[in-house]
Design a protein around this motif. Structure first.
Motif, short mmCIF file in Angstrom:
data_model
loop_
_atom_site.label_atom_id
_atom_site.label_comp_id
_atom_site.label_asym_id
_atom_site.label_seq_id
_atom_site.Cartn_x
_atom_site.Cartn_y
_atom_site.Cartn_z
N ARG A 1 6.23 4.39 0.61
CA ARG A 1 4.88 3.82 0.79
C ARG A 1 4.30 4.39 2.07
NH1 ARG A 1 3.49 -2.55 0.62
NH2 ARG A 1 3.77 -2.12 -1.61
N ARG A 2 3.09 4.95 1.95
CA ARG A 2 2.39 5.50 3.10
C ARG A 2 0.94 5.06 3.05
NH1 ARG A 2 4.68 11.76 3.14
NH2 ARG A 2 6.90 11.19 3.42
N SER A 3 0.38 4.84 4.21
CA SER A 3 -1.00 4.34 4.30
C SER A 3 -1.75 5.11 5.36
CB SER A 3 -0.99 2.85 4.63
OG SER A 3 -0.34 2.61 5.87
N GLY A 4 -3.04 4.74 5.52
CA GLY A 4 -3.87 5.35 6.54
C GLY A 4 -4.68 6.53 6.07
N MET B 1 -0.96 7.15 -13.18
CA MET B 1 0.05 6.74 -14.15
C MET B 1 1.07 5.85 -13.45
SD MET B 1 0.68 10.16 -16.43
CE MET B 1 1.51 10.94 -15.06
N ALA B 2 1.66 4.96 -14.23
CA ALA B 2 2.62 4.03 -13.66
C ALA B 2 3.85 4.73 -13.17
CB ALA B 2 2.98 2.97 -14.70
N SER B 3 4.25 5.82 -13.85
CA SER B 3 5.45 6.54 -13.46
C SER B 3 5.27 7.28 -12.15
CB SER B 3 5.85 7.53 -14.57
OG SER B 3 4.80 8.47 -14.78
N ARG B 4 4.05 7.51 -11.74
CA ARG B 4 3.78 8.22 -10.49
C ARG B 4 3.30 7.28 -9.41
NH1 ARG B 4 3.91 13.63 -11.02
NH2 ARG B 4 2.76 13.91 -9.07
N GLY B 5 3.56 6.00 -9.56
CA GLY B 5 3.22 5.02 -8.55
C GLY B 5 1.78 4.57 -8.62
N VAL B 6 1.35 3.89 -7.57
CA VAL B 6 0.00 3.34 -7.53
C VAL B 6 -0.69 3.78 -6.24
CG1 VAL B 6 0.55 1.35 -8.96
CG2 VAL B 6 0.88 1.22 -6.49
N ILE B 7 -2.04 3.85 -6.33
CA ILE B 7 -2.86 4.17 -5.17
C ILE B 7 -3.89 3.05 -5.03
CG2 ILE B 7 -4.50 5.81 -4.18
CD1 ILE B 7 -3.11 8.01 -5.76
N PHE B 8 -3.98 2.50 -3.87
CA PHE B 8 -4.87 1.35 -3.69
C PHE B 8 -5.42 1.36 -2.26
CE2 PHE B 8 -0.52 0.15 -2.84
CZ PHE B 8 -0.58 -0.50 -1.62
N LYS B 9 -6.41 0.48 -2.09
CA LYS B 9 -7.06 0.34 -0.79
C LYS B 9 -6.71 -1.01 -0.19
CE LYS B 9 -11.58 1.10 1.38
NZ LYS B 9 -13.02 1.23 1.16
N SER B 10 -6.47 -1.03 1.12
CA SER B 10 -6.09 -2.27 1.80
C SER B 10 -6.66 -2.25 3.20
CB SER B 10 -4.57 -2.43 1.84
OG SER B 10 -4.01 -1.39 2.60
N CYS B 11 -6.60 -3.41 3.82
CA CYS B 11 -7.07 -3.52 5.20
C CYS B 11 -6.12 -4.41 5.97
CB CYS B 11 -8.50 -4.08 5.23
SG CYS B 11 -8.59 -5.82 4.74
N THR B 12 -6.45 -4.61 7.24
CA THR B 12 -5.58 -5.41 8.11
C THR B 12 -6.32 -6.60 8.69
OG1 THR B 12 -6.14 -3.97 9.97
CG2 THR B 12 -4.16 -3.42 8.72
N CYS B 13 -7.27 -7.13 7.96
CA CYS B 13 -8.00 -8.29 8.46
C CYS B 13 -7.09 -9.51 8.49
CB CYS B 13 -9.21 -8.57 7.56
SG CYS B 13 -10.44 -7.25 7.59
N ASP B 14 -7.29 -10.35 9.52
CA ASP B 14 -6.51 -11.59 9.62
C ASP B 14 -7.10 -12.65 8.70
OD1 ASP B 14 -4.96 -10.40 11.55
OD2 ASP B 14 -6.21 -11.13 13.20
N ILE B 15 -6.24 -13.51 8.20
CA ILE B 15 -6.69 -14.61 7.34
C ILE B 15 -7.13 -15.77 8.22
CG2 ILE B 15 -5.97 -16.26 5.57
CD1 ILE B 15 -4.01 -14.23 4.57
N ASP B 16 -8.38 -16.11 8.10
CA ASP B 16 -8.93 -17.26 8.85
C ASP B 16 -8.72 -17.11 10.35
OD1 ASP B 16 -9.63 -18.37 6.41
OD2 ASP B 16 -7.73 -19.47 6.25
N GLY B 17 -8.73 -15.86 10.80
CA GLY B 17 -8.61 -15.64 12.23
C GLY B 17 -7.23 -15.86 12.79
N ARG B 18 -6.24 -16.06 11.92
CA ARG B 18 -4.88 -16.28 12.40
C ARG B 18 -4.14 -14.94 12.46
NH1 ARG B 18 -2.98 -20.82 8.26
NH2 ARG B 18 -4.30 -19.49 6.92
N ALA C 1 -1.33 13.30 -1.13
CA ALA C 1 -0.10 12.99 -0.40
C ALA C 1 0.98 12.47 -1.34
CB ALA C 1 -0.38 11.99 0.70
N ARG C 2 0.59 11.62 -2.28
CA ARG C 2 1.58 11.11 -3.24
C ARG C 2 2.13 12.22 -4.12
NH1 ARG C 2 -0.59 8.55 -8.50
NH2 ARG C 2 -1.06 10.79 -8.58
N ASP C 3 1.25 13.10 -4.59
CA ASP C 3 1.71 14.20 -5.44
C ASP C 3 2.64 15.13 -4.66
OD1 ASP C 3 0.19 13.14 -7.44
OD2 ASP C 3 -1.49 14.53 -7.15
#
Length: 508
Positions: free
Chosen positions: A55-58, A1-18, A68-70
Motif C-alpha cells: 500500500r502506497r499513498s501520496g 481489476m480486482a486481481s490488480r488491487g484497488v486505487i482510491f482517494k483518501s485524506c487525513t482530516c480529523d473526525i470532529d476535530g479529534r 505506480a501500482r502497475d
C-alpha cells in the motif's frame, strides 16, 4: 481489476476535530479538487510464494497511482523481494538454505547473524544496504568486547564480514540485488599467527611473569619429556600420533581400525568427529586435501599395537556394556571420544608434567616443525598435514627450531669466511707477481693491467702519441703528428697548418 488491487482517494482530516482519528475514505470533501491524495492497495507474492500486501499513498492523481501500482505488479518476484524484505528476514531465510555445510559451520553462521548482523542491519531493506551502513556497523563492532573483556579480534571481524558477504552473494544469485557492498569494506589487517618455539629464555619469562605467545610449540626435548610423563596414560598412542604425524583432534577421534594398516605402516584419514556444544557429528575431513594417507614409523606402529591390546582388555572388562564402534581411540566402554575432552585432557596432562603451556592444536604445528628440522621437504610436510596450499604450510605451520637456526647461521658464516679466504689468497698471489699495485687491484676487483702496452695482446689499440710542443722564438710550433698503423710502424704525417706557418709563401 480486482486481481490488480484497488486505487482510491483518501485524506487525513480529523473526525470532529479529534486528533488521531482519520476519515480516510469517508471524508465528504474528497470530491473537491486538490483535497486528499490518491493511493493504491495490492498484493504481491515473494520468492517463497507468500502473498504480501503493498500500500502506497501520496499520489497527486489517479493516473500517477495507477502507474505506480502497475510498476509494482509488473516487476519480478525477485526484485520485489529485494525491495521489500529486510536484512533480518533474508539472513534467517538464507540460513535455512544452507543445508550442505557442516553443523559447526552453520553454528558459526547463526552466531554471526543473531549476535552481530541482525542487531545492526536487521531493520534495513535488503536493496538499501550500502557500504556506509556496513562501515558504521564494523566501527561499532570494533568497540565491543568479549566475555573476557577483550575487544573483538580482527580475525573475528573478518569472519563476520565473510558471513555477510556469503549471504549477500546468495541474494545476488537469486536476483534480489545487483551489488554486494560487503566486498568493498576495509577492515583492519589480521596477521596470520606464527608459532614460536619455547626457548629457555621464553620459558624463564613465562615462569617469572606468566607471559606467553598465542601460538607456541615445544622443542624436541619438551615433547620427549611430555611423552615420557604420559607413557602410562590410556591415550598415550593418541598423543604420540598427534605430536609426530600432525593429526587434527577431530581426525584422531574419528580414526577407525579399518583405516589403519599396521602391517604396512599406513593410516587413511577419511573422516573426523566435530562438535557443537555437547553434540558430536561424524563427517568428512576439513577439506579435500585433508583426505590423505599418512605413513607410520615402527615406533608409532608399536604404540598402536600396545593400544589395541589395552583396548581388548577394556572390552573384556566392560562385557555386555561394551559399544563396538570400531574407533581406535574410545572411552572405556567403547564409545567415541568427544573432541573437547581431548583438549581438556591434554591441558591437564601439561599441567601435571610442568611443561610450558601449549594448545592441543599446537602439537600439529610442532609436528611440522620437527619434520622440517629432520630434513623433510615442505611438499612432504604439506601432504602429511593435509594442506591444499604449500604457502600455508611454510608460513604458518613450520616454525624454525633453534637447532636449525644455529645450523643455518653456521652455514652462512662459513660461506662468507670461505669467500674471504679465497680473496686473501688472490691478493697474496698478485702481490707476489705485480707488487702493491696488483694487490690493490685484487682488493678492488679490478682487472689485471698489463705491464707493457705493446704486449697487451691482439686487438689492443694503444692511444696515439701526443704531439710535442717546441718553441721557436716567440711562437709555438707543433711537431709532426705520428700515426701508428695496425702493423705497428710509425707513419709521420706533416701538419699542414704548421708547415704553412713555418714556410710562408712569398707574397706579391
Amino acid at each position: 481489476m480486482a486481481s490488480r488491487g484497488v486505487i482510491f482517494k483518501s485524506c487525513t482530516c480529523d473526525i470532529d476535530g479529534r486528533p488521531g482519528r482519520r476519515r480516510n475514505r469517508t471524508c465528504s470533501r474528497l470530491t473537491e479538487r486538490g483535497h486528499g491524495s490518491w493511493q493504491f492497495d495490492c498484493r504481491v507474492r515473494d520468492i517463497r510464494g507468500r502473498s504480501t500486501q503493498v500500500r502506497r499513498s501520496g499520489f497527486p492523481s489517479q493516473a500517477a497511482a495507477t502507474r505506480a501500482r502497475d510498476g509494482v505488479l509488473d516487476q519480478s518476484l525477485e526484485r520485489f523481494t529485494g525491495q521489500r524484505w529486510t536484512v533480518e528476514r533474508w539472513l534467517r531465510y538464507w540460513l535455512t538454505t544452507r543445508t550442505s555445510i557442516r553443523p559447526t559451520t552453520l553454528r558459526v553462521y547463526t552466531q554471526h547473524v543473531e549476535q552481530y548482523l541482525i542487531p545492526h542491519l536487521g531493520k534495513l531493506r535488503l536493496a538499501d544496504v550500502t557500504v556506509r551502513h556496513l562501515t558504521a556497523m564494523f566501527t561499532e563492532l570494533a568497540k565491543q568486547t568479549t566475555r573476557t573483556g577483550e575487544p573483538l579480534a580482527p580475525a573475528t571481524l573478518h569472519r563476520i564480514c565473510a558471513t555477510l558477504r556469503g549471504a549477500l552473494n546468495a541474494a545476488i544469485r537469486n536476483d534480489l540485488i545487483t551489488d554486494n557492498p560487503a566486498r568493498r569494506i576495509e577492515l583492519p589487517g589480521r596477521p596470520r599467527p606464527h608459532a614460536v618455539v619455547w626457548t629457555p629464555e621464553r620459558v624463564q619469562q613465562w615462569r617469572q611473569h606468566g607471559t606467553r605467545d598465542k601460538v607456541a610449540v615445544w622443542t624436541a626435548e619438551h615433547l620427549a619429556t611430555f611423552l615420557d610423563r604420559v607413557a602410562a596414560d590410556r591415550l598415550y598412542a593418541l598423543w604420540w600420533l598427534i605430536a609426530l604425524r600432525g593429526l587434527r583432534r577431530g581426525e584422531a577421534a574419528g580414526l577407525r581400525w579399518c583405516d589403519v594398516d599396521l602391517q604396512h605402516g599406513t593410516a587413511i584419514i577419511v573422516q573426523q568427529i566435530t562438535c557443537t556444544g555437547r553434540r558430536t557429528y561424524v563427517g568428512p575431513p576439513k577439506s579435500t586435501a585433508s583426505r590423505r594417507v599418512i605413513a607410520l614409523d615402527r615406533h608409532t606402529v608399536q604404540a598402536l599395537r600396545d593400544h589395541a591390546n589395552r583396548q581388548r582388555l577394556e572390552r573384556t572388562a566392560a562385557g555386555r556394556h561394551w559399544h563396538d564402534t570400531g574407533y581406535v581411540f574410545t572411552r572405556p566402554d567403547g564409545r567415541p571420544l568427544h573432541p573437547d575432552y581431548l583438549t581438556y585432557r591434554f591441558h591437564r596432562l601439561c599441567q601435571t608434567a610442568e611443561l610450558p603451556p601449549v594448545r592441543l592444536h599446537d602439537l600439529r604445528h610442532g609436528a611440522a616443525s620437527l619434520a622440517h628440522q629432520a630434513g623433510t621437504d615442505l611438499k612432504t610436510i604439506q601432504d602429511q598435514l593435509g594442506h591444499a596450499s604449500i604457502v600455508l604450510t611454510a608460513d604458518t605451520y613450520t616454525s624454525v627450531l633453534p637447532d636449525s637456526q644455529r645450523r643455518a647461521a653456521a652455514a652462512t658464516a662459513e660461506l662468507v669466511l670461505t669467500a674471504a679466504r679465497a680473496v686473501r689468497k688472490q691478493i697474496k698471489k698478485r702481490r707476489n707477481e705485480y707488487g702493491d699495485h696488483g694487490a690493490r687491484s685484487a682488493t678492488l676487483g679490478a682487472p689485471e693491467r698489463p705491464a707493457n702496452r705493446e704486449t697487451a695482446g691482439h686487438g689492443a689499440s694503444p692511444r696515439p702519441a701526443r704531439p710535442k710542443k717546441r718553441k721557436s722564438g716567440n711562437s709555438t710550433q707543433r711537431a709532426t703528428i705520428v700515426h701508428i698503423g695496425r702493423t705497428g710502424h710509425a707513419k709521420p704525417q706533416v701538419n699542414e697548418r704548421a708547415a704553412r706557418d713555418s714556410n710562408p709563401e712569398p707574397t706579391d
